[in-house]
Enzyme design. Sequence first.
Site: not given
Length: 315
Positions: A9, A276
């Site tokens: 982001g 992740k």
Amino acid sequence: MKIVLALGGNALQSDPKDTSVEAQLKNCRETAKAIVDIVEEGHTLAIVHGNGPQVGQIIKTVNDAHASDKSNILYPLDVCGAFSQGYIGYHLQNTIQEELRRRNINKNVGTIVTQVEVNPKDPAFENPTKPIGSFYAKEEAEKLMAEKGYIMKEDAGRGYRRVVASPKPVNIIEKGLIKDLVEGGSIIISCGGGGIPVIKTGQGVKGIAAVIDKDFAAEKLAEMIDADQLVILTAVDKVCINFNKPSQQELSQVTMQELNQYIKEGQFAPGSMLPKVEACKKFVIFNPNKKAIIASLENAKEAIKGNTGTTIVYK
């Protein structure tokens, strides 16, 4: 090398409170520099990005317009996801093209509105947890549940938000097109926001109200286009254990055995680093001779060279 690059982001929005077009375009220009640094090294790229703040703003705008005038269309979540893919992809391809021209690099850049298949029997549909859109008072939330069938949950004392499922991707509908274009040397932006979630039906595929984690979508894309590396870019240079504690330790290289132990210990936060790490783990298990990297956007080029970042290897 053929690399799937997943943008966090921070690559699109450095200030969570500023969701303006101008702010996103400014951030994309900085992101484009880091991306073209990698291209200059001779790598081919498929880019995946998140869309959390952007799709939330789209949903809010649509909901507000509908509330003030019932003649305005209330678009479903999958369509809002498609809006965000076009909006973010446009800014990324525009700024990457601008940076390529500045460096006299002749490359095609394009965005593909991407459908990502999920399993309708995924357990995530039984327990929706992904918050989207605006906050509502309890009375408003109850009304939405009654009128639209939304699932609304209280969010950290700030009000009620709609929650949807976050199923795992099982297939990428446009995978062949993406692979052909990347192997032809183009820089392709796809699977934006994790992709538009779709399910198979007797008549083809149709959209479903869900949000796919963009890191898992990037991993699935890396599998399907036979990428050499999966690189997940985030706000930190390296993955850490004992994060924010006096004993915090940065990880430069971690094996599958070590990673499994750290996951078992709860070293990675579920809402941030864990997806992740798990996406990287899945890629390396699928390709034991390949590696995955988690690094910061600013140091992406050096991480791919092995000079920084956290590299996940099989053993």
